[in-house]
Structures are given as structure tokens and as C-alpha cells.
Design a protein around this motif. Structure first.
Motif, mmCIF file in Angstrom:
data_model
loop_
_atom_site.group_PDB
_atom_site.id
_atom_site.type_symbol
_atom_site.label_atom_id
_atom_site.label_comp_id
_atom_site.label_asym_id
_atom_site.label_seq_id
_atom_site.Cartn_x
_atom_site.Cartn_y
_atom_site.Cartn_z
ATOM 1 N N GLU A 1 0.829 -1.202 0.000
ATOM 2 C CA GLU A 1 0.000 0.000 0.000
ATOM 3 C C GLU A 1 0.865 1.255 0.000
ATOM 4 O O GLU A 1 0.561 2.238 -0.679
ATOM 5 N N LEU A 2 1.981 1.226 0.768
ATOM 6 C CA LEU A 2 2.885 2.368 0.810
ATOM 7 C C LEU A 2 3.482 2.621 -0.565
ATOM 8 O O LEU A 2 3.547 3.763 -1.036
ATOM 9 N N ALA A 3 3.907 1.550 -1.234
ATOM 10 C CA ALA A 3 4.490 1.690 -2.574
ATOM 11 C C ALA A 3 3.455 2.254 -3.549
ATOM 12 O O ALA A 3 3.760 3.107 -4.390
ATOM 13 N N SER A 4 2.205 1.771 -3.435
ATOM 14 C CA SER A 4 1.148 2.267 -4.307
ATOM 15 C C SER A 4 0.897 3.751 -4.080
ATOM 16 O O SER A 4 0.746 4.512 -5.027
ATOM 17 N N ASN A 5 0.890 4.167 -2.807
ATOM 18 C CA ASN A 5 0.658 5.576 -2.496
ATOM 19 C C ASN A 5 1.762 6.464 -3.037
ATOM 20 O O ASN A 5 1.520 7.567 -3.520
ATOM 21 N N LEU A 6 3.015 5.960 -2.963
ATOM 22 C CA LEU A 6 4.140 6.730 -3.487
ATOM 23 C C LEU A 6 4.023 6.874 -4.999
ATOM 24 O O LEU A 6 4.329 7.923 -5.562
ATOM 25 N N THR A 7 3.580 5.790 -5.673
ATOM 26 C CA THR A 7 3.415 5.832 -7.123
ATOM 27 C C THR A 7 2.343 6.840 -7.517
ATOM 28 O O THR A 7 2.511 7.641 -8.431
ATOM 29 N N VAL A 8 1.208 6.799 -6.797
ATOM 30 C CA VAL A 8 0.132 7.731 -7.073
ATOM 31 C C VAL A 8 0.583 9.165 -6.867
ATOM 32 O O VAL A 8 0.310 10.058 -7.660
ATOM 33 N N ALA A 9 1.323 9.394 -5.757
ATOM 34 C CA ALA A 9 1.809 10.739 -5.469
ATOM 35 C C ALA A 9 2.734 11.238 -6.569
ATOM 36 O O ALA A 9 2.684 12.398 -6.975
ATOM 37 N N ASN A 10 3.593 10.331 -7.066
ATOM 38 C CA ASN A 10 4.515 10.704 -8.138
ATOM 39 C C ASN A 10 3.746 11.026 -9.416
ATOM 40 O O ASN A 10 4.050 11.996 -10.112
ATOM 41 N N ALA B 1 -4.598 4.586 -16.497
ATOM 42 C CA ALA B 1 -3.739 4.973 -15.371
ATOM 43 C C ALA B 1 -2.279 5.091 -15.793
ATOM 44 O O ALA B 1 -1.821 4.439 -16.729
ATOM 45 N N GLY B 2 -1.538 5.964 -15.105
ATOM 46 C CA GLY B 2 -0.109 6.117 -15.373
ATOM 47 C C GLY B 2 0.180 7.079 -16.500
ATOM 48 O O GLY B 2 -0.365 8.180 -16.567
ATOM 49 N N ALA C 1 -3.303 12.309 -21.276
ATOM 50 C CA ALA C 1 -4.645 12.888 -21.342
ATOM 51 C C ALA C 1 -4.671 14.285 -20.743
ATOM 52 O O ALA C 1 -5.354 15.179 -21.250
ATOM 53 N N SER C 2 -3.918 14.489 -19.660
ATOM 54 C CA SER C 2 -3.879 15.810 -19.030
ATOM 55 C C SER C 2 -3.279 16.846 -19.969
ATOM 56 O O SER C 2 -3.750 17.985 -20.051
ATOM 57 N N LYS C 3 -2.243 16.442 -20.702
ATOM 58 C CA LYS C 3 -1.602 17.336 -21.665
ATOM 59 C C LYS C 3 -2.583 17.709 -22.773
ATOM 60 O O LYS C 3 -2.753 18.890 -23.105
#
Length: 289
Positions: free
Chosen positions: A16-25, A74-75, A81-83
Motif C-alpha cells: 500500500e505504501l508503494a502504491s501511495n508513493l506511485t500515485v503521489a509521483n 492509469a499512469g 490525457a492531461s496534456k
């Protein structure tokens, strides 16, 4: 994080910690992209002597941007898409003074109409996380049928330009989209609507070959195969490395002006592969998170 704390965490906690870091990045990357796009207010390119402001055509249209927020986005594709969304919104809101509409495939509670600034568009985008399926047909059907009902009541309403940002073919049957486009085109012909009363632009994010086959068919073959008098569909592959004015003209105008529909700029119509019949196109897997 100290080693003693790390040892106290279980496998699921570390995941979960790794997932949160990925999302934050990912969020940081998206924010960086959006901030860069919005630093400088957009102004129409200065036309050469005798040339026209081609974007001015958008004043006659309600612009709707439909964003695929399925799990497969995702990713990196979500950053792409944001661009695309930020740049398209900057141009569209300049001309559509009553605001553009932003809708999502899944996060429908975040849908907004009459958005009048690009910053508002991208702030809305930041509130959505990719998750779920790709109900392209059902979402497109709802938009087009709603417009047709309004047009039949008042033929003088603004024209309609819908732009779909997606990474692949729909989960809800590609054949239905073909039938929908044919149905709408024939209804508009029966109502004696202008040739470009409605435009449908599919923008491919990424390079899914199955998506390329799907988009190539609906762009190049659906009109001929069904003997339609109007071509209201265009497709464009979004390439962030070539995201200049030509690409945004192609996306915003390709479905409503023939010149840009036929514009040979990084489009799916340049593919040399033979399109598969719709019956042979497989639906994408359902992505969830």
C-alpha cells in the motif's frame, strides 16, 4: 523511514505504501504538466495576410470533451490525457463563450457544463482517478441523442462538436458505435441539417493496435460502406512530442471542417494495415483497480 519501522510493516502495508508513493509521483507529474500548460494565456496564432482565423469556426459550436477515465488509462496515458485536455481546453474556451462541457466515462459525478476557463478544466481533471470500464457507446449515445432531441425542437441551436479522448476500443460493443453513427447521420439528413451540424472526433492516446484498427474503420470506411452523404467522424492519434498548433487544429476542427479531416498529420488514416471488419474486432478487457 527507519529500519525498525519498516520491519513492523506487513507485506500488504508495504504494498500500500508503494502504491501511495506511485500515485503521489503520478499526481506530481500531472500537476507539472498542467502548470506548464497554463502559465501563458493562449492567444490565436496571428494569421498571415489574407488568411483566416481557422479556430473561429468553433464559435458556432458547443464543444464537449469526453474523457476516458477507465483503469487502462492509469499512469502515463493519464498524464498524456492531461496534456491533451489542457491544450484543447485553452483553445476551445477562447471561442465558446458560454463554456465547454467536460464529461468522464466513469466519474460522472465530476461532469461539468459551461466551463469557461482552462484552469477550471484541469482542476476538475485532477479530481478524477482512472478506474472502471470503457463504456464509449453508452456515453456517446446519451450525448448524441440528447443533442438530436434539442435540434429537432430548435434547428437554430449551436452546432455540436464532441471530442473523445480514449486509449482503445470500447468495452460495450464496437458494432453499436458504427450503428449509432449511421443512425445519427441519417436522422440529420432527414432533418435537412447542415453537413457539419455534428462532429465526432476520436483522439487515440497511446498506440494500441486494436484501437488503431477500430478508429481506422470508423474514420475511413463507415461513410462509404453505408452510403452516407455526410462525413462527421474524424480520428487523430495524440502525439505529445508533436503537440503543436497543427495537431490541435486537427483535433478541434477535423470532424467539422473537411480541410482538417483530410489533414495528413500523424493521423490513424495513414496506417497501411487493412482495417478488420467490426465483427472481428475484440472488445478490450475490463480494467478495474
Amino acid at each position: 523511514m527507519s529500519s525498525s519501522v519498516a520491519l513492523d510493516l506487513g507485506v500488504s502495508d508495504l504494498a500500500e505504501l508503494a502504491s501511495n508513493l506511485t500515485v503521489a509521483n503520478d499526481e506530481a507529474q500531472v500537476q507539472s504538466i498542467l502548470d506548464a500548460d497554463l502559465l501563458t494565456p493562449w492567444e490565436p496564432p496571428q494569421p498571415s495576410s489574407g488568411d483566416e482565423d481557422v479556430y473561429a469556426l468553433l464559435r458556432d459550436y458547443d464543444t464537449v470533451i469526453l474523457v476516458d477515465d477507465s483503469g487502462s488509462m492509469a499512469g502515463g496515458l493519464w498524464n498524456m490525457a492531461s496534456k491533451a485536455l489542457a491544450q484543447l481546453a485553452r483553445r476551445a474556451v477562447y471561442y465558446d463563450k458560454d463554456g465547454i462541457d467536460i464529461h468522464f466515462f466513469n466519474a460522472t459525478e465530476k461532469n461539468r457544463e459551461n466551463v469557461q476557463s482552462a484552469r477550471e478544466v484541469v482542476q476538475l481533471f485532477q479530481q478524477v482517478r482512472p478506474n472502471g470500464t470503457t463504456p464509449t457507446y453508452s456515453r456517446l449515445h446519451a450525448h448524441l441523442m440528447s443533442y438530436l432531441r434539442r435540434f429537432q425542437k430548435d434547428p437554430n441551436i449551436k452546432k455540436y462538436n464532441i471530442i473523445i479522448l480514449t486509449d482503445g476500443p470500447p468495452d460495450d460493443n464496437v458494432g453499436h458505435i458504427q450503428k449509432l453513427i449511421v443512425q445519427v447521420a441519417k436522422k440529420l439528413e432527414n432533418e435537412l441539417a447542415e453537413v457539419h451540424q455534428v462532429g465526432i472526433q476520436f483522439v487515440q492516446l497511446g498506440n494500441d493496435p486494436e484501437a488503431e484498427q477500430f478508429f481506422s474503420y470508423i474514420d475511413d470506411h463507415i461513410m462509404k460502406d453505408n452510403k452516407l452523404d455526410r462525413d462527421m467522424v474524424d480520428t487523430t492519434r495524440f502525439n505529445p512530442n508533436l503537440a503543436g498548433e497543427d495537431m490541435f487544429k486537427k483535433i478541434l476542427l477535423g470532424a467539422i471542417r473537411e480541410k482538417y479531416d483530410n489533414m495528413p498529420f500523424d493521423t490513424l488514416t495513414e496506417s497501411t494495415t487493412q482495417p478488420l471488419p467490426l465483427a472481428e474486432l475484440r472488445s478490450r478487457s475490463t480494467f478495474t483497480s
